[in-house]
Design a protein around this motif. Sequence first.
Motif, PDB file in Angstrom:
ATOM      1  N   SER A  44      24.247  -3.644 -92.154  1.00 17.09           N
ATOM      2  CA  SER A  44      23.155  -3.962 -93.069  1.00 17.09           C
ATOM      3  C   SER A  44      22.059  -4.806 -92.444  1.00 17.09           C
ATOM      4  N   LEU A  45      22.439  -5.773 -91.613  1.00 19.76           N
ATOM      5  CA  LEU A  45      21.481  -6.763 -91.119  1.00 19.76           C
ATOM      6  C   LEU A  45      21.027  -6.543 -89.684  1.00 19.76           C
ATOM      7  N   GLY A  46      21.648  -5.598 -88.976  1.00 21.92           N
ATOM      8  CA  GLY A  46      21.307  -5.362 -87.581  1.00 21.92           C
ATOM      9  C   GLY A  46      22.113  -6.268 -86.666  1.00 21.92           C
ATOM     10  N   VAL A  47      22.012  -6.005 -85.382  1.00 21.57           N
ATOM     11  CA  VAL A  47      22.787  -6.766 -84.401  1.00 21.57           C
ATOM     12  C   VAL A  47      21.893  -7.724 -83.629  1.00 21.57           C
ATOM     13  N   PRO A  48      22.469  -8.776 -83.164  1.00 25.78           N
ATOM     14  CA  PRO A  48      23.810  -9.319 -83.398  1.00 25.78           C
ATOM     15  C   PRO A  48      23.820 -10.264 -84.584  1.00 25.78           C
ATOM     16  N   VAL A  49      25.012 -10.520 -85.116  1.00 19.51           N
ATOM     17  CA  VAL A  49      25.185 -11.412 -86.265  1.00 19.51           C
ATOM     18  C   VAL A  49      26.279 -12.429 -85.958  1.00 19.51           C
ATOM     19  N   ASP A  50      26.011 -13.673 -86.298  1.00 17.84           N
ATOM     20  CA  ASP A  50      27.009 -14.744 -86.306  1.00 17.84           C
ATOM     21  C   ASP A  50      27.109 -15.259 -87.735  1.00 17.84           C
ATOM     22  N   PHE A  51      28.110 -16.099 -88.005  1.00 23.11           N
ATOM     23  CA  PHE A  51      28.297 -16.628 -89.352  1.00 23.11           C
ATOM     24  C   PHE A  51      28.445 -18.136 -89.361  1.00 23.11           C
ATOM     25  N   VAL A  52      27.901 -18.730 -90.395  1.00 22.49           N
ATOM     26  CA  VAL A  52      28.235 -20.096 -90.754  1.00 22.49           C
ATOM     27  C   VAL A  52      29.209 -19.925 -91.914  1.00 22.49           C
ATOM     28  N   VAL A  53      30.464 -20.201 -91.668  1.00 24.35           N
ATOM     29  CA  VAL A  53      31.518 -19.961 -92.651  1.00 24.35           C
ATOM     30  C   VAL A  53      31.579 -21.123 -93.639  1.00 24.35           C
ATOM     31  N   SER A  54      31.536 -20.784 -94.919  1.00 29.09           N
ATOM     32  CA  SER A  54      31.689 -21.820 -95.940  1.00 29.09           C
ATOM     33  C   SER A  54      33.077 -21.797 -96.561  1.00 29.09           C
ATOM     34  N   ASP A  55      33.728 -20.640 -96.558  1.00 20.74           N
ATOM     35  CA  ASP A  55      35.070 -20.535 -97.135  1.00 20.74           C
ATOM     36  C   ASP A  55      35.776 -19.350 -96.483  1.00 20.74           C
ATOM     37  N   LEU A  56      36.975 -19.588 -95.981  1.00 21.25           N
ATOM     38  CA  LEU A  56      37.772 -18.529 -95.370  1.00 21.25           C
ATOM     39  C   LEU A  56      39.224 -18.771 -95.754  1.00 21.25           C
ATOM     40  N   ARG A  57      39.796 -17.802 -96.460  1.00 19.59           N
ATOM     41  CA  ARG A  57      41.152 -17.948 -96.985  1.00 19.59           C
ATOM     42  C   ARG A  57      41.979 -16.719 -96.641  1.00 19.59           C
ATOM     43  N   VAL A  58      43.210 -16.968 -96.229  1.00 14.78           N
ATOM     44  CA  VAL A  58      44.127 -15.877 -95.897  1.00 14.78           C
ATOM     45  C   VAL A  58      45.487 -16.171 -96.509  1.00 14.78           C
ATOM     46  N   GLU A  59      46.070 -15.144 -97.080  1.00 19.25           N
ATOM     47  CA  GLU A  59      47.451 -15.228 -97.560  1.00 19.25           C
ATOM     48  C   GLU A  59      48.056 -13.847 -97.343  1.00 19.25           C
ATOM     49  N   GLY A  60      49.008 -13.766 -96.434  1.00 17.93           N
ATOM     50  CA  GLY A  60      49.643 -12.482 -96.142  1.00 17.93           C
ATOM     51  C   GLY A  60      48.630 -11.497 -95.582  1.00 17.93           C
ATOM     52  N   ASP A  61      48.494 -10.370 -96.266  1.00 15.22           N
ATOM     53  CA  ASP A  61      47.611  -9.297 -95.797  1.00 15.22           C
ATOM     54  C   ASP A  61      46.281  -9.231 -96.530  1.00 15.22           C
ATOM     55  N   VAL A  62      45.893 -10.307 -97.232  1.00  7.99           N
ATOM     56  CA  VAL A  62      44.600 -10.335 -97.918  1.00  7.99           C
ATOM     57  C   VAL A  62      43.818 -11.582 -97.518  1.00  7.99           C
ATOM     58  N   ALA A  63      42.497 -11.466 -97.607  1.00 10.93           N
ATOM     59  CA  ALA A  63      41.636 -12.592 -97.246  1.00 10.93           C
ATOM     60  C   ALA A  63      40.361 -12.568 -98.072  1.00 10.93           C
ATOM     61  N   PHE A  64      39.772 -13.766 -98.204  1.00 10.45           N
ATOM     62  CA  PHE A  64      38.468 -13.942 -98.825  1.00 10.45           C
ATOM     63  C   PHE A  64      37.608 -14.687 -97.823  1.00 10.45           C
ATOM     64  N   ALA A  65      36.384 -14.213 -97.645  1.00  8.60           N
ATOM     65  CA  ALA A  65      35.451 -14.882 -96.736  1.00  8.60           C
ATOM     66  C   ALA A  65      34.114 -15.060 -97.431  1.00  8.60           C
ATOM     67  N   SER A  66      33.495 -16.210 -97.176  1.00  8.50           N
ATOM     68  CA  SER A  66      32.171 -16.487 -97.698  1.00  8.50           C
ATOM     69  C   SER A  66      31.409 -17.277 -96.639  1.00  8.50           C
ATOM     70  N   GLY A  67      30.168 -16.891 -96.430  1.00  4.28           N
ATOM     71  CA  GLY A  67      29.354 -17.597 -95.444  1.00  4.28           C
ATOM     72  C   GLY A  67      27.945 -17.054 -95.412  1.00  4.28           C
ATOM     73  N   THR A  68      27.205 -17.511 -94.424  1.00  7.97           N
ATOM     74  CA  THR A  68      25.827 -17.076 -94.253  1.00  7.97           C
ATOM     75  C   THR A  68      25.680 -16.422 -92.890  1.00  7.97           C
ATOM     76  N   ALA A  69      25.128 -15.220 -92.891  1.00  6.23           N
ATOM     77  CA  ALA A  69      24.885 -14.512 -91.643  1.00  6.23           C
ATOM     78  C   ALA A  69      23.603 -15.035 -91.011  1.00  6.23           C
ATOM     79  N   GLN A  70      23.621 -15.124 -89.696  1.00  5.34           N
ATOM     80  CA  GLN A  70      22.443 -15.570 -88.947  1.00  5.34           C
ATOM     81  C   GLN A  70      22.480 -14.905 -87.574  1.00  5.34           C
ATOM     82  N   ARG A  71      21.417 -15.061 -86.835  1.00  5.81           N
ATOM     83  CA  ARG A  71      21.400 -14.575 -85.460  1.00  5.81           C
ATOM     84  C   ARG A  71      22.080 -15.627 -84.578  1.00  5.81           C
TER      85      ARG A  71
END
Length: 144
Positions: A44-71
């Motif tokens: 969607s945003l083109g390459v390259p992309v990095d993230f500022v992660v605000s929330d990252l959660r993992v339990e078993g085989d599922v995860a939730f991620a939230s952050g801001t994409a930036q160059r």
Amino acid sequence: MRKTLALIVALALPGAAQAWEEPARGTPLRADLMDALRSSAEWSLGVPVDFVVSDLRVEGDVAFASGTAQRPGGAAIKLEDTPAYRRGEIDPMMDNTTMQALLQRSVHAWVPVHSAIGATDVWYATQDFCPVWGPVLPEICDNK
């Protein structure tokens, strides 16, 4: 009474109601999750992309991620210059490049099953996602 007791226990013992973990920076698990998120964001945003992660959660085989994409290096992404904008898929008035995703581990890799860029609502705050992603969305899902 039962719900009141559960709420008291959850508030009194931080983490007691939380089964998920946040993968530490530099770990293979965090890298795998960010790579999965990056592939979706770059479409969607083109390459390259990095993230500022605000929330990252993992339990078993599922995860939730939230952050801001930036160059890389912290440069903002100009929405008008993105592939998704050129395809008519995003509006430059959206909530910039914030991104949330619900991911699931397949046999070989993590996959963003549901994701949104620039959402102005909490799209994942529905019971529909709870049967699978409830462990990483405890504040939304009533996990008994």
